[in-house]
Write an enzyme that holds these catalytic residues in place. Structure first.
Site, short mmCIF file in Angstrom:
data_model
loop_
_atom_site.label_atom_id
_atom_site.label_comp_id
_atom_site.label_asym_id
_atom_site.label_seq_id
_atom_site.Cartn_x
_atom_site.Cartn_y
_atom_site.Cartn_z
N CYS A 161 0.85 -1.20 0.00
CA CYS A 161 0.00 0.00 0.00
C CYS A 161 0.89 1.25 0.00
CB CYS A 161 -0.94 0.01 1.20
SG CYS A 161 -2.37 -1.09 1.02
N HIS A 173 -6.28 -2.79 -1.26
CA HIS A 173 -5.61 -3.76 -0.39
C HIS A 173 -6.43 -5.04 -0.30
CE1 HIS A 173 -3.01 -5.32 2.78
NE2 HIS A 173 -4.14 -5.83 3.28
N HIS A 176 -0.22 -10.04 -4.79
CA HIS A 176 0.69 -9.64 -5.85
C HIS A 176 0.98 -10.82 -6.77
CE1 HIS A 176 3.05 -10.82 -2.32
NE2 HIS A 176 3.96 -11.30 -3.15
P1 5GP Z 1 6.28 -12.94 -1.78
O1 5GP Z 1 7.48 -13.51 -1.08
O2 5GP Z 1 5.29 -12.36 -0.79
O3 5GP Z 1 5.64 -13.84 -2.79
O4 5GP Z 1 6.84 -11.73 -2.66
C1 5GP Z 1 7.21 -10.51 -2.11
C2 5GP Z 1 8.22 -9.91 -3.06
O5 5GP Z 1 8.34 -8.54 -2.74
C3 5GP Z 1 9.62 -10.52 -2.96
O6 5GP Z 1 9.99 -11.07 -4.24
C4 5GP Z 1 10.50 -9.35 -2.54
O7 5GP Z 1 11.76 -9.36 -3.18
C5 5GP Z 1 9.66 -8.14 -2.95
N1 5GP Z 1 9.88 -6.97 -2.12
C6 5GP Z 1 9.95 -6.92 -0.75
N2 5GP Z 1 10.13 -5.67 -0.32
C7 5GP Z 1 10.17 -4.89 -1.47
C8 5GP Z 1 10.34 -3.48 -1.68
O8 5GP Z 1 10.47 -2.68 -0.75
N3 5GP Z 1 10.35 -3.05 -2.97
C9 5GP Z 1 10.21 -3.91 -4.03
N4 5GP Z 1 10.23 -3.37 -5.25
N5 5GP Z 1 10.03 -5.24 -3.86
C10 5GP Z 1 10.02 -5.71 -2.59
ZN ZN Z 2 -1.76 -3.29 1.15
#
Ligand code: 5GP
Ligand code: ZN
Length: 110
Positions: free
Chosen positions: A6, A45, A97
């Site tokens: 968010c 969200h 996402h």
């Molecule tokens: P999940 O692990 O929830 O499937 O994916 C979360 C993703 O968000 C990860 O691939 C991680 O690298 C990415 N991520 C985490 N924090 C940030 C951030 O502050 N900026 C960006 N651009 N990506 C982020």
């Molecule tokens: Zn959110």
């Protein structure tokens, strides 16, 4: 709300934007797992895939349609879309996402 994505939507936290409109934001992943790795999120969200329902799920079709457009513009013909749902599946950010991975052979994955 104390939600990282968010805050990225609100530009409180900077990101490298790939595409944005009134409903969704696409931005590069900070820790890329493929030569091309960006995330697509609804601006609304939604905590994750398991929080989808008949009222809010329309954005998922919209996101897939936009991923087709964005990748076509980038000249990408092969890509993988991944959504981790829940901690055991690797979800670390609890705002829905879609990972878009591309840019070369991605290897086998279910
Ligand atoms: P999940 O692990 O929830 O499937 O994916 C979360 C993703 O968000 C990860 O691939 C991680 O690298 C990415 N991520 C985490 N924090 C940030 C951030 O502050 N900026 C960006 N651009 N990506 C982020
Ligand atoms: Zn959110």
């Amino acid at each position: 709300m104390d939600c990282l994505f968010c805050k990225i939507c609100e530009k409180e936290i900077p990101s490298k934007v790939v595409y944005e409109d009134d409903k969704i934001l696409a931005f590069y992943d900070i820790d890329p797992k493929a030569p091309v790795h960006f995330l697509v999120i609804p601006k609304e969200h939604i905590a994750g895939a398991s929080a989808l329902n008949a009222e809010n799920a329309g954005v998922v079709a919209y996101i897939y349609a936009k991923i087709a457009e964005i990748t076509a513009k980038m000249g990408i013909s092969s890509y993988r879309v991944v959504t981790n749902c829940g901690p055991d599946a690797g979800q670390t950010v609890f705002h829905l996402h879609f990972h878009v991975l591309a840019g070369g052979p991605l290897g086998e994955m279910a």
